[in-house]
Design an enzyme around this catalytic site. Structure first.
Site, PDB file in Angstrom:
ATOM      1  N   HIS A  38       0.834  -1.198   0.000  1.00  0.00           N
ATOM      2  CA  HIS A  38       0.000   0.000   0.000  1.00  0.00           C
ATOM      3  C   HIS A  38       0.873   1.254   0.000  1.00  0.00           C
ATOM      4  CE1 HIS A  38      -2.730   3.076   1.696  1.00  0.00           C
ATOM      5  NE2 HIS A  38      -3.537   2.549   0.812  1.00  0.00           N
ATOM      6  N   HIS A  73      -3.989   6.656  -5.262  1.00  0.00           N
ATOM      7  CA  HIS A  73      -4.969   7.512  -4.587  1.00  0.00           C
ATOM      8  C   HIS A  73      -5.226   8.752  -5.443  1.00  0.00           C
ATOM      9  CE1 HIS A  73      -3.341   5.068  -1.279  1.00  0.00           C
ATOM     10  NE2 HIS A  73      -4.607   5.034  -0.939  1.00  0.00           N
ATOM     11  N   HIS A 132      -8.035  -0.802  -4.379  1.00  0.00           N
ATOM     12  CA  HIS A 132      -8.339  -1.291  -3.030  1.00  0.00           C
ATOM     13  C   HIS A 132      -9.221  -2.540  -3.049  1.00  0.00           C
ATOM     14  CE1 HIS A 132      -6.747   2.688  -1.832  1.00  0.00           C
ATOM     15  NE2 HIS A 132      -6.399   2.054  -0.736  1.00  0.00           N
ATOM     16  N   HIS A 170     -13.437   8.979   3.963  1.00  0.00           N
ATOM     17  CA  HIS A 170     -12.310   8.039   3.919  1.00  0.00           C
ATOM     18  C   HIS A 170     -11.086   8.617   4.627  1.00  0.00           C
ATOM     19  CE1 HIS A 170      -8.458   7.288   1.722  1.00  0.00           C
ATOM     20  NE2 HIS A 170      -8.678   6.089   2.199  1.00  0.00           N
ATOM     21  N   HIS A 216      -9.194   7.839   8.495  1.00  0.00           N
ATOM     22  CA  HIS A 216      -7.754   7.609   8.653  1.00  0.00           C
ATOM     23  C   HIS A 216      -7.190   8.575   9.691  1.00  0.00           C
ATOM     24  CE1 HIS A 216      -6.458   4.564   5.731  1.00  0.00           C
ATOM     25  NE2 HIS A 216      -7.401   5.012   4.918  1.00  0.00           N
ATOM     26  N   PHE A 251      -0.237   7.369   4.650  1.00  0.00           N
ATOM     27  CA  PHE A 251      -0.388   6.364   3.600  1.00  0.00           C
ATOM     28  C   PHE A 251       0.689   5.288   3.650  1.00  0.00           C
ATOM     29  CE2 PHE A 251      -2.793   9.830   1.642  1.00  0.00           C
ATOM     30  CZ  PHE A 251      -3.923   9.149   1.263  1.00  0.00           C
ATOM     31  N   HIS A 291     -11.402  -0.047   4.969  1.00  0.00           N
ATOM     32  CA  HIS A 291     -11.467   0.013   3.505  1.00  0.00           C
ATOM     33  C   HIS A 291     -12.567  -0.868   2.928  1.00  0.00           C
ATOM     34  CE1 HIS A 291      -9.042   2.818   1.329  1.00  0.00           C
ATOM     35  NE2 HIS A 291      -8.308   2.901   2.419  1.00  0.00           N
TER      36      HIS A 291
HETATM   37 CU   LIG Z   1      -5.304   3.387   0.330  1.00  0.00          CU
END
Ligand SMILES: [Cu+2]
Ligand SMILES: *[C@@H]1O[C@H](CO)[C@@H](O)[C@H](O)[C@H]1NC(C)=O
Ligand SMILES: *[C@@H]1O[C@H](CO)[C@@H](O)[C@H](O)[C@H]1NC(C)=O
Ligand SMILES: *[C@@H]1O[C@H](CO)[C@@H](O)[C@H](O)[C@H]1NC(C)=O
Ligand SMILES: *[C@@H]1O[C@H](CO)[C@@H](O)[C@H](O)[C@H]1NC(C)=O
Length: 421
Positions: free
Chosen positions: A121, A139, A148, A287, A291, A301, A314
């Site tokens: 990732h 992203h 994803h 989203h 995080h 990330f 996710h």
């Molecule tokens: Cu991601």
């Protein structure tokens, strides 16, 4: 004679250039060769330390992967975590702990290890892979959902293999559910099975202390890339109302959203962009906010996928992609060949490197799973405010200190040292 030959030559050079610019549009293709360290993207551009996240090169040939539904098997149902109870919950938690204990036991350079999942990732978030001279970032663009979906699928397949249970199904964190939809239990608090410090296989040290409070409601309204909109500071009622606003905005109204729901058009050779420019509505809002709310590693990330909580988070994004698609006939997937033919590489549970295409993610039943239907009645009918637009500065709340988890900070700096070497 000479000038005519020259002229013909120049015309053919010109034609070649024109033809080239016509065929220039091409899908992004992930290639492991040429992978190099890179940095994550923040609200203002590339930030953070140089991260070394390249995957190991395959030892055998790359094998194509096209998911095909086995019609003689029922679909596995990914369920809302807050709705599990009794014996089903007990068995699930036990399997989850066992599977992650095994995943953590592989050496760091083994594609089955949790550390390699983190790095995969990370590599896809730091411009590590080279595509036509540009670092790839999955992203902030239309590759966000397909990437994803594959990533989660292979992650789940490995957990199934570790357990010897091909029907094991990773359930989702239903953080958009304030308590009225589905089974009537709120999903907007931390899932307890991921917050138990006594079970380190599903726990992660580097999280904000927000995750220590089992009743603290997640804050989906914050801006993950702008330090002036941090989580916390409002009452439970206000936070819940703002969460519904964020959901309503990102799934339905999408007002003032430059990249729409799916994210910006992203082809081979395109430079990376910031989240505000490229990310679709859900990616840039709830989203990212989630995080940020979990904090520390999940808020980065390059570290996020090292926390087991990344996966149920996710899955909810993966589920909402499908919910959005079914909300209106206008909610269509991109049909551009450069979206459909985008190419990804993942190791499977047998360490075979697989090649796959974004087009094959559009029907999730081909992967053999579906999501439990939780009705989204709250954000469908409520939350019609303007959460997509930042409020005036004098309405900014106070916020909790994100880095107050001292043991978390220690683990993180240890990791950073190891990765910088
Ligand atoms: Cu991601
Ligand atoms: C499809 O599912 C059935 C029933 O579980 C199983 O016996 C069969 O081997 C599967 N077929 C394939 C191609 O995986
Ligand atoms: C987290 O830490 C901050 C600052 O130390 C403190 O004010 C807050 O109450 C803590 N929150 C939780 C949920 O423990
Ligand atoms: C962050 O938010 C503040 C307050 O809304 C705004 O003035 C500023 O422009 C934002 N920064 C970025 C990079 O969007
Ligand atoms: C789909 O889009 C059209 C054109 O913008 C609009 O008139 C129509 O109401 C939309 N349909 C739905 C179900 O949202």
């Amino acid at each position: 004679m000479e000038t005519r030959r020259k002229l013909v030559l120049w015309i053919s050079v010109l034609m070649a250039c024109l033809t080239n610019s016509w065929v220039e549009a091409a899908p992004v293709k992930i290639r492991f060769d040429g992978c190099k360290p890179g940095r994550v993207m923040g609200g203002q551009g590339e930030i953070g330390p140089l991260m070394h996240c390249c995957p190991p090169m395959p030892t055998g040939p790359i094998v194509d992967f096209v998911p095909v539904r086995n019609m003689s098997k029922p679909l596995r149902v990914r369920k809302a975590l807050q709705c599990l109870e009794g014996e089903e919950l007990e068995i699930y938690v036990e399997k989850l702990r066992k599977a992650y204990a095994i995943m953590r036991s592989f050496p760091d350079d083994d594609p089955r290890s949790l550390e390699q999942h983190r790095r995969v990732h990370c590599a896809h978030s730091t411009g590590a892979f080279n595509c036509e001279g540009q670092g790839v970032d999955i992203h902030f663009g239309w590759l966000f959902y397909p990437f994803h979906r594959f990533f989660l699928y292979f992650h789940e397949r490995m957990l199934q293999t570790f357990l010897g249970d091909p029907d094991f199904t990773l359930h989702f964190w239903n953080w958009d559910n304030a308590g009225q939809g589905g089974c009537g239990k709120p999903g907007d608090i931390i899932p307890p099975m991921y917050a138990d410090r006594n079970h380190r296989s599903t726990y992660h040290l580097s999280r904000s202390n927000r995750t220590y409070d089992p009743e603290l409601v997640v804050d989906l309204w914050v801006d993950a890339w702008n330090e002036t909109r941090l989580p916390g500071g409002f009452s439970k009622e206000v936070t819940k109302a703002r969460n519904l606003e964020t959901m309503h905005w990102s799934m339905i109204t999408m007002k003032d959203a430059p990249a729409g729901y799916s994210g910006r058009v992203y082809r081979a050779g395109y430079p990376r962009v910031t989240p505000y420019v490229g990310a679709g509505t859900l990616e840039v809002s709830a989203h990212g906010a989630l995080h940020k709310w979990v904090g520390i590693d999940m808020d980065d990330f390059s570290f996020a996928a090292g926390d087991p909580l990344f996966y149920p988070h996710h899955e909810n994004i993966d589920r909402l992609w499908d919910v959005w698609h079914n909300l209106s006939p206008n909610n269509t997937y991109p049909t551009d060949p450069d979206f459909l033919d985008a190419e990804f590489l993942f190791y499977d549970e047998n360490l075979v490197l697989r090649r796959m295409w974004a087009r094959d993610t559009l029907d999730m039943t081909n992967f053999g799973y579906t999501y439990e239907a939780v009705d989204n009645v709250e954000w469908l009918t409520q939350g019609k405010g303007d959460a997509g637009v930042a409020p005036p500065a004098d309405e900014m709340p106070g916020y909790l200190d994100d880095l107050s988890a001292s043991d978390g900070k220690k683990e993180r700096s240890f990791l950073l040292r190891r990765l910088r070497e």
